[in-house]
Design a protein around this motif. Sequence first.
Motif, PDB file in Angstrom:
ATOM      1  N   LYS A 191      -5.682   1.723  -1.564  1.00 24.10           N
ATOM      2  CA  LYS A 191      -4.805   0.951  -0.731  1.00 24.10           C
ATOM      3  C   LYS A 191      -5.163  -0.434  -0.330  1.00 24.10           C
ATOM      4  O   LYS A 191      -4.304  -1.384  -0.714  1.00 24.10           O
ATOM      5  CB  LYS A 191      -4.435   1.720   0.543  1.00 24.10           C
ATOM      6  CG  LYS A 191      -3.218   1.582   1.519  1.00 24.10           C
ATOM      7  CD  LYS A 191      -2.842   2.367   2.557  1.00 24.10           C
ATOM      8  CE  LYS A 191      -3.668   2.738   3.687  1.00 24.10           C
ATOM      9  NZ  LYS A 191      -3.738   1.412   4.541  1.00 24.10           N
ATOM     10  N   SER A 192      -6.345  -0.583  -0.035  1.00 17.98           N
ATOM     11  CA  SER A 192      -6.735  -1.897   0.411  1.00 17.98           C
ATOM     12  C   SER A 192      -6.772  -2.885  -0.737  1.00 17.98           C
ATOM     13  O   SER A 192      -6.264  -4.114  -0.821  1.00 17.98           O
ATOM     14  CB  SER A 192      -7.944  -1.958   0.967  1.00 17.98           C
ATOM     15  OG  SER A 192      -8.157  -1.153   2.217  1.00 17.98           O
ATOM     16  N   ARG A 229      -3.847  -6.436  -1.920  1.00 23.07           N
ATOM     17  CA  ARG A 229      -4.513  -7.571  -2.355  1.00 23.07           C
ATOM     18  C   ARG A 229      -4.284  -7.842  -3.837  1.00 23.07           C
ATOM     19  O   ARG A 229      -3.877  -9.124  -4.028  1.00 23.07           O
ATOM     20  CB  ARG A 229      -6.250  -7.442  -1.997  1.00 23.07           C
ATOM     21  CG  ARG A 229      -6.659  -7.389  -0.383  1.00 23.07           C
ATOM     22  CD  ARG A 229      -8.122  -6.973  -0.512  1.00 23.07           C
ATOM     23  NE  ARG A 229      -8.315  -6.801   0.959  1.00 23.07           N
ATOM     24  CZ  ARG A 229      -8.149  -6.352   2.105  1.00 23.07           C
ATOM     25  NH1 ARG A 229      -7.280  -5.418   1.818  1.00 23.07           N
ATOM     26  NH2 ARG A 229      -8.465  -6.462   3.277  1.00 23.07           N
ATOM     27  N   ARG A 245      -0.437  -8.102   8.677  1.00 23.53           N
ATOM     28  CA  ARG A 245      -1.780  -9.043   8.791  1.00 23.53           C
ATOM     29  C   ARG A 245      -2.023  -9.955   7.836  1.00 23.53           C
ATOM     30  O   ARG A 245      -2.186 -11.213   7.810  1.00 23.53           O
ATOM     31  CB  ARG A 245      -2.878  -8.513   9.553  1.00 23.53           C
ATOM     32  CG  ARG A 245      -2.342  -7.465  10.517  1.00 23.53           C
ATOM     33  CD  ARG A 245      -3.480  -7.490  11.630  1.00 23.53           C
ATOM     34  NE  ARG A 245      -3.152  -6.708  13.097  1.00 23.53           N
ATOM     35  CZ  ARG A 245      -3.360  -5.468  13.170  1.00 23.53           C
ATOM     36  NH1 ARG A 245      -3.817  -4.653  12.297  1.00 23.53           N
ATOM     37  NH2 ARG A 245      -3.067  -5.031  14.228  1.00 23.53           N
ATOM     38  N   ARG A 247      -4.302 -10.876  17.630  1.00 17.39           N
ATOM     39  CA  ARG A 247      -5.604 -11.296  16.884  1.00 17.39           C
ATOM     40  C   ARG A 247      -5.189 -11.929  15.518  1.00 17.39           C
ATOM     41  O   ARG A 247      -6.330 -12.594  15.108  1.00 17.39           O
ATOM     42  CB  ARG A 247      -6.185  -9.555  16.706  1.00 17.39           C
ATOM     43  CG  ARG A 247      -5.286  -8.739  15.727  1.00 17.39           C
ATOM     44  CD  ARG A 247      -6.137  -7.620  15.377  1.00 17.39           C
ATOM     45  NE  ARG A 247      -6.307  -6.770  16.465  1.00 17.39           N
ATOM     46  CZ  ARG A 247      -7.038  -5.437  16.486  1.00 17.39           C
ATOM     47  NH1 ARG A 247      -7.808  -5.248  15.212  1.00 17.39           N
ATOM     48  NH2 ARG A 247      -7.464  -5.137  17.647  1.00 17.39           N
ATOM     49  N   GLN A 255      -8.720  -6.979   8.349  1.00 15.55           N
ATOM     50  CA  GLN A 255      -7.192  -7.642   8.300  1.00 15.55           C
ATOM     51  C   GLN A 255      -7.319  -9.018   8.664  1.00 15.55           C
ATOM     52  O   GLN A 255      -6.728  -9.849   7.976  1.00 15.55           O
ATOM     53  CB  GLN A 255      -6.245  -6.572   8.896  1.00 15.55           C
ATOM     54  CG  GLN A 255      -6.228  -5.290   8.271  1.00 15.55           C
ATOM     55  CD  GLN A 255      -5.133  -4.445   9.026  1.00 15.55           C
ATOM     56  OE1 GLN A 255      -4.819  -4.731   9.967  1.00 15.55           O
ATOM     57  NE2 GLN A 255      -4.886  -3.225   8.397  1.00 15.55           N
ATOM     58  N   ILE A 270     -14.024   3.420   9.493  1.00 17.51           N
ATOM     59  CA  ILE A 270     -12.954   3.477  10.332  1.00 17.51           C
ATOM     60  C   ILE A 270     -11.875   4.499  10.229  1.00 17.51           C
ATOM     61  O   ILE A 270     -11.417   5.133  10.961  1.00 17.51           O
ATOM     62  CB  ILE A 270     -12.605   2.035  10.983  1.00 17.51           C
ATOM     63  CG1 ILE A 270     -11.723   2.287  12.341  1.00 17.51           C
ATOM     64  CG2 ILE A 270     -11.789   1.469   9.664  1.00 17.51           C
ATOM     65  CD1 ILE A 270     -12.545   2.558  13.389  1.00 17.51           C
ATOM     66  N   LYS A 299      -4.719   2.005  15.687  1.00 18.46           N
ATOM     67  CA  LYS A 299      -4.410   2.244  14.546  1.00 18.46           C
ATOM     68  C   LYS A 299      -2.740   2.596  14.279  1.00 18.46           C
ATOM     69  O   LYS A 299      -2.133   2.570  15.178  1.00 18.46           O
ATOM     70  CB  LYS A 299      -5.436   3.247  13.802  1.00 18.46           C
ATOM     71  CG  LYS A 299      -6.599   2.682  13.618  1.00 18.46           C
ATOM     72  CD  LYS A 299      -6.675   1.385  12.590  1.00 18.46           C
ATOM     73  CE  LYS A 299      -8.070   0.782  12.452  1.00 18.46           C
ATOM     74  NZ  LYS A 299      -8.095  -0.476  11.700  1.00 18.46           N
ATOM     75  N   ARG A 347      -3.090   9.802   8.055  1.00 14.55           N
ATOM     76  CA  ARG A 347      -4.414  10.373   8.219  1.00 14.55           C
ATOM     77  C   ARG A 347      -4.655  11.517   9.382  1.00 14.55           C
ATOM     78  O   ARG A 347      -5.378  12.405   8.909  1.00 14.55           O
ATOM     79  CB  ARG A 347      -5.534   9.151   8.413  1.00 14.55           C
ATOM     80  CG  ARG A 347      -5.667   8.161   7.452  1.00 14.55           C
ATOM     81  CD  ARG A 347      -6.742   7.145   7.431  1.00 14.55           C
ATOM     82  NE  ARG A 347      -6.513   6.079   6.563  1.00 14.55           N
ATOM     83  CZ  ARG A 347      -6.370   5.855   5.472  1.00 14.55           C
ATOM     84  NH1 ARG A 347      -6.706   6.918   4.600  1.00 14.55           N
ATOM     85  NH2 ARG A 347      -6.003   4.592   4.762  1.00 14.55           N
TER      86      ARG A 347
END
Length: 438
Positions: free
Chosen positions: A24-25, A29, A106, A134, A177, A321, A349, A395
Motif C-alpha cells: 500500500k505505501s 508513492r 497527508r 501535524r 506520512q 506500527i 489510526k 486491520r
Amino acid sequence: MVVKNVTVSRPRRLRGTVTPPGDKSISHRSSMFNAVANGVARVTNYSTGQDCASTLRILRGLGVRIDVAPGKGGGGDTLTVYGVGMHGFREPDDILDAGNSGTTTRLMSGLLAGRPFQVVVTGDASIRSRPMGRVIEPLRKMGANISARMNGTLAPIVFHGGVLRGIEYDMPVASAQVKSCLMLAGLRASGRTLLRQPALSRDHTERMLTAMGARVVTDGLTVAVEPAELTATDIEVPGDVSSAAFWLVAAAVHPDAEITLSNIGLNPSRTGVLQVLRDMGTDIQVRKERMVAGEPVGDLVARSSRLRGVEIAGDIVPILIDEIPVLSVAAAMADGDTVIRDAAELRVKETDRISATATWLAAAGVKVEEARDGMTIHGAGRLGGVAGQSYDDHRIAMSLAIAGLVSDGPVRIEGAGAADISYPTFWRDLELIGGSLG
Ligand code: S3P
C-alpha cells in the motif's frame, strides 16, 4: 468481494501459498511521484485496495491521466501514469475525497501546498477525526497558506496557495506520512528542507525520490531534500509485508500450519513484525531474496510454533506500527505477558486500535490491561469465540479473522468489508489456505 459480517471457525490445518496485494505505501508513492514527474511510467502490481484507488481518484481530479489495466493472473493492477511535471496540476472542479486514506491525505498535502489555486481535501468520518495539524503546522512554517477545521487541525483542509521555502524541522512524531509530506513540499520549495526524526520510520519515499532523480541526503535520523524535478520511473510494487503479517501470525498460532507468502517487500524499515515474531519463537524462513525497484523482496515460509510473550517498545514500534493489532493475536496465544509500550500513535489510526483490540481480546476471555501508549496482554495460549467490531478499520477486521482461525469458538466479525481498504482478496486467501467462512 463485498462482505459485511462474517464468521470464521478453526480449521484442522492451514496450508498453502498466498500472494498478498501490492504494498500500500509503495503503491501510493508510485502513482503520486510519477504524477508530478516528467514523462510516462508504468507501475505493475499496484495495490487493488480502496486506499490506493483514493489516491488515483485525487490525482485524476488534479488533471493527471492514469490508465489502469487489471494485472495478469490475478496480480495487482498495471498503471500507466502520464506525469504532468512538478508544476502541472490543474485546479480541480470539486473538493478532493481521500476516502479512508491517511497516506493519501497527508502526502497529497505536501503536493498541494503552495499551488497557484485553491483546493479542498476531505475524507470519510475517520479521516475527518484524525490529526492533520501535524502536517498543516510545518507546511505553514514553509510558507503555505492553509486553513482547516478545529483551528487548523482536522480535515476538510483548504489549501490557498503561498510560496514555499525550505525549513529545518524537528518532527514531534516518528511518522513516515509527515516526513514524506514535507519532503514532497521541499521539492517545490526554495532552498533545502531538513527534517530531524525522533525515530526511523518507513523510508520508501527516500528510496523512490532518489531513484527518480531527487537529491535526498539521509544521515542517521536526519533527512534533507533539495528542490528537484523528477524523472518518470517504472516501478514493480512488491507484495505488502503488512498484509503478509496476517498469515505469518495465522501460521505461528495454529497447531498444524505451514503457509508460504510469495513476493513480499522486505524493506528493513517495515520488517519489525518478522523480528518480533521470531523473538516470540516463530519459525519463519526467508527464501529467494532479491532486489526489485530499489526494494528488497523475498518469499516467507511460516510454520506452527510455540510462542512466548515479549516486550514491544521503543524504536521498533514505528517499523511495525500497523502490525500491532495482529501481533496481539500472537500475544494472546503465547505463554506469558506481552507488553506493548510507546505506541500511542495507535490511538489515532483508522480507529483507536488500542481500545478496539483490548475490547475484543477481553470479550474473547483474554486478560488485558490498556495503557495510554499500549497494553499488556496476558497470554494463556487460548482465545474464546467472540463477536467483534471492526469499527470500519481494515486491520482490526483482519486481525479478528486470524483469531477465528485458532479460537475455541467461532469469531464473528461485524464490518468485515473494511478489509477492502488494503486487502480486497483477504477472504479468498483465507479460504485458499483452508479457513472457512460462515
Ligand atoms: C504509512 C505510514 C504509517 C502507517 C500507514 C502508512 C505510509 O503512518 O501507519 O499505514 O505509507 O507512509 P504514520 O507515518 O502516520 O505512522
